[in-house]
Design a protein around this motif. Structure first.
Motif, PDB file in Angstrom:
ATOM      1  N   GLU A 120       0.825  -1.214   0.000  1.00 28.04           N
ATOM      2  CA  GLU A 120       0.000   0.000   0.000  1.00 28.04           C
ATOM      3  C   GLU A 120       0.857   1.262   0.000  1.00 28.04           C
ATOM      4  N   TYR A 123       2.194   1.858  -3.438  1.00 26.83           N
ATOM      5  CA  TYR A 123       1.212   2.153  -4.472  1.00 26.83           C
ATOM      6  C   TYR A 123       0.443   3.443  -4.228  1.00 26.83           C
ATOM      7  N   LEU A 127      -1.732   5.825  -7.059  1.00 27.57           N
ATOM      8  CA  LEU A 127      -3.194   5.850  -7.134  1.00 27.57           C
ATOM      9  C   LEU A 127      -3.749   7.233  -6.823  1.00 27.57           C
ATOM     10  N   ARG A 137      -8.378   4.856 -10.834  1.00 24.15           N
ATOM     11  CA  ARG A 137      -7.535   4.339  -9.750  1.00 24.15           C
ATOM     12  C   ARG A 137      -7.280   2.846  -9.961  1.00 24.15           C
ATOM     13  N   LEU A 141      -3.784   0.968 -10.301  1.00 26.12           N
ATOM     14  CA  LEU A 141      -3.442  -0.218  -9.514  1.00 26.12           C
ATOM     15  C   LEU A 141      -2.916  -1.327 -10.416  1.00 26.12           C
ATOM     16  N   PHE A 196      -6.633  -3.697  -1.406  1.00 25.20           N
ATOM     17  CA  PHE A 196      -7.234  -3.147  -2.617  1.00 25.20           C
ATOM     18  C   PHE A 196      -8.409  -2.234  -2.262  1.00 25.20           C
ATOM     19  N   LEU A 199      -7.004   1.051  -0.962  1.00 28.47           N
ATOM     20  CA  LEU A 199      -6.357   1.829  -2.015  1.00 28.47           C
ATOM     21  C   LEU A 199      -7.373   2.434  -2.979  1.00 28.47           C
ATOM     22  N   LEU A 200      -8.428   1.686  -3.281  1.00 27.68           N
ATOM     23  CA  LEU A 200      -9.414   2.141  -4.253  1.00 27.68           C
ATOM     24  C   LEU A 200     -10.532   2.954  -3.616  1.00 27.68           C
TER      25      LEU A 200
END
Length: 237
Positions: A120, A123, A127, A137, A141, A196, A199-200
């Motif tokens: 994370e 990334y 993102l 995004r 990813l 995920f 992050l999203l």
């Protein structure tokens, strides 16, 4: 010297074909030709060689049949996935089994969470630069996952232009560096799925995993503002 150079080039092309099948599979010969920029004859030669070595296998393609060759698409076999896995996979398995037996299940979960925390952190900037759009995004990813060797791709699902319930992105990972370890330790997959989501910025749903015997890891990423009322269709293997 010339023969040696040709052999190296052929070997590299074979590896490219294998990795594209990993990333795009099920993928047709025509799809490989388009993706790789090679002739159909060259692609068929490499696919036939990979099939003979047990690294890829054919799946009958869906849709109407045409005259001539039967429509087929290609995916990696279990042996093909193992060919993309390094010896570190086995070492990681031994380490996690030792950790579980000496410290307990909580240690395995803590390790899985720490592993994705590092992911994370790597990334996050990429993102954030993609903006607030979930679809954009997700594309960012995919780029980040590919840089780490996950053979990722994404495609929209749902009706064209649909922004209502059920609209989203299907994020696929054709290769996982810890696939065989994750078979024994699902905490790795669970932690990745949660990462995920963070992050999203949406709740994602894991539909299939390599660790469970599917030919690709598939994650549904909703892009609508309303949560779907039905579970997205699980991809066929």
């Amino acid at each position: 010297m010339v023969n040696a150079d040709v052999h190296v080039l052929e070997s590299r092309t074979r590896d490219r074909v294998l990795r594209v099948v990993s990333q795009e599979g099920p993928v047709s010969i025509a799809g490989l030709v388009e993706r790789l920029g090679l002739t159909e004859t060259a692609v068929r030669r490499h696919v036939d060689g990979l099939a003979a070595d047990g690294l890829v296998e054919a799946r009958e393609a869906s849709g109407p049949r045409r005259r001539g060759r039967p429509a087929r698409s290609w995916v990696l076999t279990e042996h093909g996935h193992r060919a993309l896995v390094s010896d570190y996979d086995h070492l990681a398995g031994e380490a996690l089994r030792f950790m579980r037996s000496t410290v307990g299940e909580s240690a395995v979960k803590a390790f899985a969470e720490q592993r994705v925390a590092a992911l994370e952190e790597r990334y996050a900037d990429r993102l954030d630069a993609a903006g607030d759009s979930t679809a954009e995004r997700a594309d960012a990813l995919v780029e980040a996952l590919n840089a780490d060797g996950f053979a990722a791709s994404a495609r929209p699902v749902g009706l064209p232009g649909n922004s209502g319930p059920g609209a989203g992105v299907q994020l696929c990972q054709g290769h996982c560096p810890v696939q065989h370890v994750a078979t024994e330790f699902p905490e790795l997959c669970e932690a990745e799925t949660e990462a995920f989501s963070r992050l999203l910025g949406v709740h994602v749903q894991r539909l299939a995993t390599l660790a469970h015997g599917d030919h690709v890891c598939t994650t549904f990423v909703p892009t609508s503002t309303t949560s779907p009322t039905t579970t997205p269709e699980r991809p066929t293997s």
